[in-house]
Design an enzyme around this catalytic site. Structure first.
Site, PDB file in Angstrom:
ATOM      1  N   ARG A  30       0.818  -1.214   0.000  1.00  0.00           N
ATOM      2  CA  ARG A  30       0.000   0.000   0.000  1.00  0.00           C
ATOM      3  C   ARG A  30       0.852   1.264   0.000  1.00  0.00           C
ATOM      4  O   ARG A  30       0.484   2.286  -0.581  1.00  0.00           O
ATOM      5  CB  ARG A  30      -0.912  -0.028   1.235  1.00  0.00           C
ATOM      6  CG  ARG A  30      -1.982   1.054   1.264  1.00  0.00           C
ATOM      7  CD  ARG A  30      -2.733   1.017   2.586  1.00  0.00           C
ATOM      8  NE  ARG A  30      -3.191  -0.333   2.895  1.00  0.00           N
ATOM      9  CZ  ARG A  30      -4.327  -0.850   2.440  1.00  0.00           C
ATOM     10  NH1 ARG A  30      -5.102  -0.121   1.646  1.00  0.00           N
ATOM     11  NH2 ARG A  30      -4.692  -2.072   2.777  1.00  0.00           N
ATOM     12  N   LYS A 188      -0.358 -22.774  16.854  1.00  0.00           N
ATOM     13  CA  LYS A 188       1.053 -23.133  17.088  1.00  0.00           C
ATOM     14  C   LYS A 188       1.859 -21.927  17.551  1.00  0.00           C
ATOM     15  O   LYS A 188       2.862 -22.077  18.276  1.00  0.00           O
ATOM     16  CB  LYS A 188       1.652 -23.750  15.822  1.00  0.00           C
ATOM     17  CG  LYS A 188       1.557 -22.887  14.558  1.00  0.00           C
ATOM     18  CD  LYS A 188       2.759 -22.029  14.320  1.00  0.00           C
ATOM     19  CE  LYS A 188       2.578 -21.159  13.088  1.00  0.00           C
ATOM     20  NZ  LYS A 188       3.772 -20.336  12.796  1.00  0.00           N
ATOM     21  N   ARG A 252       9.538 -15.815  15.521  1.00  0.00           N
ATOM     22  CA  ARG A 252       9.236 -14.585  16.260  1.00  0.00           C
ATOM     23  C   ARG A 252       8.519 -14.890  17.572  1.00  0.00           C
ATOM     24  O   ARG A 252       8.775 -14.260  18.605  1.00  0.00           O
ATOM     25  CB  ARG A 252       8.374 -13.660  15.402  1.00  0.00           C
ATOM     26  CG  ARG A 252       9.014 -13.228  14.100  1.00  0.00           C
ATOM     27  CD  ARG A 252       8.020 -12.464  13.244  1.00  0.00           C
ATOM     28  NE  ARG A 252       8.557 -12.160  11.930  1.00  0.00           N
ATOM     29  CZ  ARG A 252       7.852 -11.589  10.963  1.00  0.00           C
ATOM     30  NH1 ARG A 252       6.587 -11.274  11.178  1.00  0.00           N
ATOM     31  NH2 ARG A 252       8.405 -11.338   9.793  1.00  0.00           N
ATOM     32  N   VAL A 276       5.741  -8.422  13.628  1.00  0.00           N
ATOM     33  CA  VAL A 276       4.485  -8.925  14.175  1.00  0.00           C
ATOM     34  C   VAL A 276       4.692 -10.349  14.675  1.00  0.00           C
ATOM     35  O   VAL A 276       5.206 -11.204  13.957  1.00  0.00           O
ATOM     36  CB  VAL A 276       3.364  -8.905  13.112  1.00  0.00           C
ATOM     37  CG1 VAL A 276       2.093  -9.563  13.651  1.00  0.00           C
ATOM     38  CG2 VAL A 276       3.075  -7.473  12.682  1.00  0.00           C
ATOM     39  N   GLU A 278       2.207 -13.032  15.778  1.00  0.00           N
ATOM     40  CA  GLU A 278       0.762 -13.246  15.797  1.00  0.00           C
ATOM     41  C   GLU A 278       0.276 -13.954  17.058  1.00  0.00           C
ATOM     42  O   GLU A 278      -0.869 -13.788  17.471  1.00  0.00           O
ATOM     43  CB  GLU A 278       0.335 -14.053  14.566  1.00  0.00           C
ATOM     44  CG  GLU A 278       0.514 -13.341  13.231  1.00  0.00           C
ATOM     45  CD  GLU A 278      -0.581 -12.319  12.948  1.00  0.00           C
ATOM     46  OE1 GLU A 278      -1.391 -12.032  13.853  1.00  0.00           O
ATOM     47  OE2 GLU A 278      -0.612 -11.803  11.817  1.00  0.00           O
TER      48      GLU A 278
END
Length: 334
Positions: A30, A188, A252, A276, A278
């Site tokens: 974007r 997970k 992460r 990020v 999650e």
């Protein structure tokens, strides 16, 4: 095959690099300034600084241009970006190609899985599915071997995409259990936080194995409660993704657990991570769903206590390992 990959983070860039070796790929973001910089440097310096873009990879910040004549659109955004991206696609004055997403998690607030978000945003008969499985972005971009799943309720569509995109270095397997693949890919990440905490506290590899195995049992119970097949949890998007995310240095979510084990507050951990993770948002949604469905998920509950209630990491993992013994005769369902 002509592909439009939407999202120029680590995973979107890695898939664009990998698929551009054999297909016509346009990578979209974007942010026009981001695309300009990527175009000038021909590398995603923030996420994959040692993985240059192939010459044939195209870049665009114009969604209509990126999706024009695409045979397949692959959405590679965080879970929070899935619905806005689908809305933007359906608003285009052009035929809508089949869509895959690589988002993993539940939508915040609604607790919807990705395919449920798609059901609300796409025409009823539209072809869509998920790409999921054990795959670190850096290794895929470097051309190291990996295997992932293409999942869709439309079995022929999943099989067709898997055949078209399959290569020796990125092997694709079709699966018609979309719910199971999405649940495995989402939950997970929660288990990886728990395993990272245990590793950070030097609980040892025995404890790690116990957490991974019992984590798989939790994931399977939730998946079955949502209508998935337990067999899916034995595949790439279940056991495969769980093992990689819980043990890999590039994970992460595991890094979140490792840093929490050092006593750092969550906000500092996320700032230091810079990416990020999650599992942080997913944990709360998973626990809410588990309570509603009356599914026992003690590891998930412990992670939520650690993330949102300020529980001590040492006590959290120690409490899990000291739970009352129970029979394992029923396998993953107990």
């Amino acid at each position: 095959m002509k592909l439009a990959i939407l999202g120029a983070g680590a995973w979107g860039s890695a898939l664009a690099i990998a698929f551009a070796r054999h297909h016509q790929v346009t990578l979209w973001a974007r942010d026009a300034e981001q695309i300009r910089q990527l175009g000038e440097e021909r590398v995603n310096r923030r996420y994959l600084p040692d993985c240059p873009f192939p010459e044939q990879l195209k870049l665009s910040s114009d969604l209509a241009e990126a999706a024009h004549d695409a045979e397949l659109v692959l959405i590679v955004t965080p879970m929070a970006g899935l619905r806005p991206t689908l809305k933007a696609l359906t608003a285009l004055d052009a035929p809508l190609p089949p869509i895959l997403w690589a988002c993993k998690g539940f939508e915040a607030g609604s607790s919807l899985l990705p395919h449920q978000v798609a059901e609300e945003e796409l025409p009823a008969d539209h072809l869509y599915g998920a790409l999921s499985g054990p795959s670190f972005a850096r290794e895929v971009a470097q051309g190291l071997p990996a295997a992932v799943t293409i999942a869709s309720d439309h079995a022929e569509f999943a099989a067709s995409v898997a055949r078209e995109l399959h290569s020796p270095l990125l092997r694709l397997y079709a699966n018609d259990d979309l719910v199971g693949v999405e649940v495995g890919g989402a939950v997970k990440n929660v288990m990886a936080i728990a395993t990272g905490v245990a590793d950070g506290l030097d609980f040892g590899m025995n404890a790690r194995a116990a957490l991974i195995t019992r984590g798989l049992a939790e994931i399977t119970r939730l998946a079955m409660a949502l209508g998935a097949s337990p067999q899916t949890m034995m595949g790439l998007s279940g056991m495969g993704d769980l093992i990689l995310t819980c043990t890999g240095a590039l994970s992460r979510n595991r890094q979140v657990g490792l840093k929490l084990a050092e006593g750092k507050p969550l906000q500092q951990v996320l700032e230091e991570l810079g990416h990020v993770a999650e599992g942080v948002a997913t944990a709360r949604e998973v626990l809410t769903m588990a309570e509603r469905l009356q599914v026992d998920m003690p590891i998930t509950a412990a992670v939520c206590g650690l993330l949102y209630q300020g529980h001590d990491p040492q006590q959290v993992v120690d409490g899990l390992l000291r739970r009352s013994p129970k029979s394992e005769s029923g396998g993953l369902l107990d």
